[in-house]
Enzyme design. Structure first.
Site, PDB file in Angstrom:
ATOM      1  N   ARG A   1      11.209   6.019   3.639  1.00 42.91           N
ATOM      2  CA  ARG A   1      11.534   7.172   3.546  1.00 42.91           C
ATOM      3  C   ARG A   1      12.226   8.005   4.891  1.00 42.91           C
ATOM      4  NH1 ARG A   1       5.815  10.054   2.545  1.00 42.91           N
ATOM      5  NH2 ARG A   1       6.904  11.726   2.714  1.00 42.91           N
TER       6      ARG A   1
ATOM      7  N   ASP B   1       2.179   5.172  -0.159  1.00 46.40           N
ATOM      8  CA  ASP B   1       1.564   6.371   0.493  1.00 46.40           C
ATOM      9  C   ASP B   1       1.257   7.381  -0.680  1.00 46.40           C
ATOM     10  OD1 ASP B   1       1.607   5.308   2.826  1.00 46.40           O
ATOM     11  OD2 ASP B   1       3.590   6.358   3.366  1.00 46.40           O
TER      12      ASP B   1
ATOM     13  N   ARG C   1       0.703  -1.252  -0.055  1.00 44.52           N
ATOM     14  CA  ARG C   1       0.077  -0.102   0.212  1.00 44.52           C
ATOM     15  C   ARG C   1       0.998   1.127  -0.008  1.00 44.52           C
ATOM     16  NH1 ARG C   1      -4.967  -1.387   4.374  1.00 44.52           N
ATOM     17  NH2 ARG C   1      -5.805  -2.997   3.153  1.00 44.52           N
TER      18      ARG C   1
END
Length: 261
Positions: free
Chosen positions: A204, A53, A51
């Site tokens: 990230r 972002d 999934r």
């Protein structure tokens, strides 16, 4: 009887609020399911391998769903691409084993992150890279990758999921099998990381820390202690979404109907 279908999907995440279906915002799953339902004239429930972002891209996202047995998959891919390309593209479409599940059957995910490391930005790379103008110490960034390998609790790098008060928090232990920086030409640095799975914002956060090491703001030798701290506040720098791409998803051959990425 319906058949289980496996798609390999690429998309530019800039115009989406992530992959997962959300009725209030535009998502990749939303537009892809809508296009599939238009072509198949049947309801579609999608399962994805990762999934992503808001703003994150994909080259090798894998999606599974059930379709009517008579569906022409080559034609399906062409018609969906006619509706959604170039923003979302079906790269491959094939029948999978009945029990195939894009998320649960995945054994690994590989992400790529691109950094443009030169003083002057490039408008043609802005949508897919993080522009860092000051010189980066690539050797230090590579040293900082080494402690990430293996199985660790990555709580320091992950946004904790919200769970009801009476339920235990899910484990943030992950197994990283590869992590490294590579020159990609024209002042672009490519970071690749592969793991069994990733928690929310993990990649990230890792890139943000590694770039801070490259800038000289953090020490490469501090990474083991940061991991051990399990403290989210220890990694405050989050790399921008546009540099990140879900590149590849791995499966055991038998569980993917003989298919590999």
């Amino acid at each position: 009887m319906p058949v289980r279908v496996r798609l390999v999907v690429a998309y530019d995440g800039a115009g989406f609020s992530g992959f997962a279906l959300n009725r209030d915002v535009r998502t990749v799953a939303g537009v892809l399911a809508s296009a599939l339902e238009t072509v198949l004239r049947a309801p579609v429930v999608l399962t994805c391998a990762g999934r992503t972002d808001a703003g994150v891209h994909a080259w090798g996202q894998v999606v599974s769903f059930d379709a009517p047995a008579e569906a022409d998959l080559a034609g399906l891919a062409r018609r969906v691409n006619a509706l959604l390309a170039p923003e979302v593209v079906v790269r491959e479409a094939a029948v999978a084993d009945d029990g195939f599940d894009a998320r649960r059957r995945a054994t690994s995910r590989r992400y790529r992150y691109l950094v443009l490391n030169r003083p002057v930005p490039d408008p043609f790379l802005a949508a897919t890279t993080w522009h860092v103008p000051e010189p980066l110490d690539l050797a230090a960034m590579r040293r900082a990758c080494e402690p990430l390998l293996g199985e660790h609790d990555f709580s320091a790098f992950c946004r904790r999921p919200k769970v009801p008060g009476d339920r235990p928090a899910p484990s943030l232990v992950r197994r990283v099998t590869d992590a490294g920086w590579h020159p990609a030409g024209d002042d672009v640095l490519r970071f690749e990381i592969e793991a069994s799975s990733f928690c929310h914002q993990m990649v990230r956060s890792i890139v943000g820390l590694l770039v801070a090491v490259g800038r000289g703001r953090r020490a490469a030798g501090a990474v083991p202690a940061i991991i051990e701290s399990r403290d989210r506040a220890a990694v405050p720098d989050l790399a921008p979404a546009q540099g990140l791409t879900l590149w590849e998803v791995g499966y055991r051959e038998a569980e993917a109907g003989g298919w590999r990425p």
